[in-house]
Design a protein around this motif. Sequence first.
Motif, PDB file in Angstrom:
ATOM      1  N   PHE A  24      36.644  39.446  50.753  1.00 29.42           N
ATOM      2  CA  PHE A  24      35.891  38.219  50.483  1.00 29.42           C
ATOM      3  C   PHE A  24      34.494  38.539  49.967  1.00 29.42           C
ATOM      4  O   PHE A  24      33.966  37.862  49.081  1.00 29.42           O
ATOM      5  N   SER A  25      33.893  39.601  50.501  1.00 35.16           N
ATOM      6  CA  SER A  25      32.578  40.027  50.014  1.00 35.16           C
ATOM      7  C   SER A  25      32.653  40.438  48.549  1.00 35.16           C
ATOM      8  O   SER A  25      31.780  40.079  47.747  1.00 35.16           O
ATOM      9  N   LEU A  26      33.710  41.173  48.168  1.00 34.28           N
ATOM     10  CA  LEU A  26      33.899  41.588  46.780  1.00 34.28           C
ATOM     11  C   LEU A  26      34.032  40.377  45.855  1.00 34.28           C
ATOM     12  O   LEU A  26      33.399  40.322  44.793  1.00 34.28           O
ATOM     13  N   ILE A  27      34.836  39.400  46.277  1.00 29.17           N
ATOM     14  CA  ILE A  27      35.032  38.192  45.468  1.00 29.17           C
ATOM     15  C   ILE A  27      33.718  37.453  45.266  1.00 29.17           C
ATOM     16  O   ILE A  27      33.387  37.008  44.154  1.00 29.17           O
ATOM     17  N   LEU A  28      32.925  37.336  46.327  1.00 30.05           N
ATOM     18  CA  LEU A  28      31.653  36.618  46.225  1.00 30.05           C
ATOM     19  C   LEU A  28      30.688  37.327  45.274  1.00 30.05           C
ATOM     20  O   LEU A  28      29.972  36.677  44.495  1.00 30.05           O
ATOM     21  N   PHE A  29      30.649  38.656  45.330  1.00 31.04           N
ATOM     22  CA  PHE A  29      29.774  39.393  44.421  1.00 31.04           C
ATOM     23  C   PHE A  29      30.226  39.218  42.970  1.00 31.04           C
ATOM     24  O   PHE A  29      29.399  39.123  42.059  1.00 31.04           O
ATOM     25  N   ILE A  30      31.532  39.164  42.743  1.00 30.72           N
ATOM     26  CA  ILE A  30      32.038  38.939  41.385  1.00 30.72           C
ATOM     27  C   ILE A  30      31.648  37.547  40.902  1.00 30.72           C
ATOM     28  O   ILE A  30      31.187  37.364  39.768  1.00 30.72           O
ATOM     29  N   ILE A  31      31.827  36.541  41.784  1.00 29.64           N
ATOM     30  CA  ILE A  31      31.459  35.168  41.419  1.00 29.64           C
ATOM     31  C   ILE A  31      29.971  35.074  41.104  1.00 29.64           C
ATOM     32  O   ILE A  31      29.549  34.343  40.191  1.00 29.64           O
ATOM     33  N   LEU A  32      29.159  35.843  41.825  1.00 25.56           N
ATOM     34  CA  LEU A  32      27.709  35.823  41.622  1.00 25.56           C
ATOM     35  C   LEU A  32      27.293  36.576  40.365  1.00 25.56           C
ATOM     36  O   LEU A  32      26.520  36.064  39.536  1.00 25.56           O
TER      37      LEU A  32
END
Length: 714
Positions: A24-32
């Motif tokens: 989930f942390s990886l996904i959030l960084f990608i979205i950001l």
Amino acid sequence: MNIDFFEHLIHEFELPLQNPVLIFSLILFIILLSPILLRRLKIPGTIGLILSGVVIGPHGVNLLAKNSAVDLFSTIGLLYIMFIAGIELDMNEFKKNQFKSLGFGFFTFIIPIALGLPACYYILGYDLNASFLIASMFATHTLVAYPIVTKFGVTKNPAVAITVGGTILTDTAVLIILAIIVGSANGGLTTQFWMKLGISLTIFLLIIFLILPRIAKWFFNRMDGDKTSNYVFVLSLVFLSAFLAEVAGVEPIIGAFMAGLALNRLIPHSSALMNRLEFVGNAIFIPFFLISVGMLVDIRVILSGYTAIFVAATLSIVALAGKWVAAFITQITFKYKAEQRQLIFGLSSAHAAATLAVILVGYKANILDENILNGTIILILVTCVVASFATEAAVKKIVQNQDNPDFKEEPEEVVNYENILIPVSNFNKLEPIVDFTILIKDKKSPYPLNILSIVSNDSDAETNIVQVKRKLEDFVKYASATETLVNPIATIDINISDGITRISKEILASTLILGWPHKETFLDKIFGPKSEAIINATTKTIFFCDFVKPLNTSKKIVLVCPPLTELEDGFSYWMDKILKLANELSVMIDFHAAAETQNAIIKYTKIVKSKTAYSLSLLNFDEYPQLLSNAPFDHLMIFVSARKGSISYHSMLDNLNSTLNKDINDHNILLIYPSVKTSDNKYTEYSDMNAELFIKGVQKVNKIKKGIKTIFKK
């Protein structure tokens, strides 16, 4: 111990990642980060998310597997896109262009099939059944680029309305065709199959459009003020609708879109609930869906041989050509501009969810082979990239044209000088007034929303003003949910009406929005009610509000105005506010006015190009008091009054307040005093303290004059 630590660390970073927190942390960084980085290259953020999915997916560096958790978030994101598209649809524009939506739906369905069927049959060499299924896939499209439209604020453009309307028509038709083709392949096109499909779809539509809005209206009436419960309730209805669509034999995306249409009128576009729905969707779920689309793409397919490249290229070219021709014919047929044609093409050219659903079902049913499956994955990447670029370019052109000087048809006062003041005496009734103000407030106004509370100048003044400031801060947080700035004002004054008048002058307020006046006390009857003092002490537009039910449950606006009200200085201002309110609530307005006023209303709506539906009824002053008592409780009743001495003042208006007070507990009521020019108010040359006494003196003199005239006539 160090060995155990390193083994644990290595295990955590084994590919594909398994730790849900790390994923989930990886996904959030990608979205950001992906939109920020690609913005420098002038690449739309949507493409950045899709390309990120290609890189981290199982066919890329394999950081993330296509597991059940990814599928869950991806499904939520897709349903969210369809729901937002339905709920943001301007229903007035959609009703106005419903035949155009049908026309576009027909073009974007027939033309891709007409191009795709011979291409698949003659060029790719598939049989008729497979060719027809692939061709129907060309007719589908997913609103992948819709977040771009939302970002630039052009969701109310007619091109968007007909494209969204056409999307649901063509996708529904294709998914029904899919069920028919699969049934045909399995030898199941029996009478029982047709009856089951027809009955299930009928029951589904009845539940969505008859039962769902009634449940939602009941819930909003009971839980008004509990914003968290309202948000969870809406999401529950969306996913329930998606499930019911699946049970009925069509894709869940149809159910999510239908839920958006059913709840459209109950969720105003400027409301806090709408802001929360868009924020959560655009921040988490929709980007997750776009990343998951990229995870489907396998670049290695292109390298697997000439056949795979040829199939992928043919599918991509035919798909884009079919949608471009459909957009072009739509432009010619309905006389749209070039940038609107490009917007229609951009929104309708992306293939993702419905396309993949059609191909996967056909592949599992052994109607289609692996080449079509792989070619479709490349088709999804190509069309999503083209759609994002085309949509962003078209939207920028439309926004630039909107900013041209000749577009500004609105009254200058509304655009540049709107500064609203809300004096509050009862904090328990402030929330619906703030909601109303946010709905009608012009988004271009540079001024914040001013909320004023006046504390009496007595021995407890210092203690009371501290408490008042704390309460005002709560409403600063409340309004921030709609991204509305609030300027809290707490002051001390001997007289409340004088304090309101003083602050309105200090901040140069153009509009006052107050709660409904309290019942007159014995002292009010002697010295005059506060509301009358405020009305006579200012020339600005005043709204008196009493909202006993949520505004979003209103079915119609009934507006009554006296003759000559169109000659008042504030006519265009309050007309603009009521049209905006009706548009936000997706309801029609029933105007009760004199013939000359009706002509002014018609002229004004044409000048501002209003899309709000309305009807006109001739005003009869004898029926004026009965309009409220005879109106249904779910109608918002608006009465336009006038200050004494103004152009539209009539003696019948003297009894208006007492008439409204009889039924005040049952209806949502709005009382408007239009602004007047300073020269129109005969009493403004007197000080605020003496204006009221002067008015009473003039009234008594007028009564004496009338009495003398009556005696001489006799």
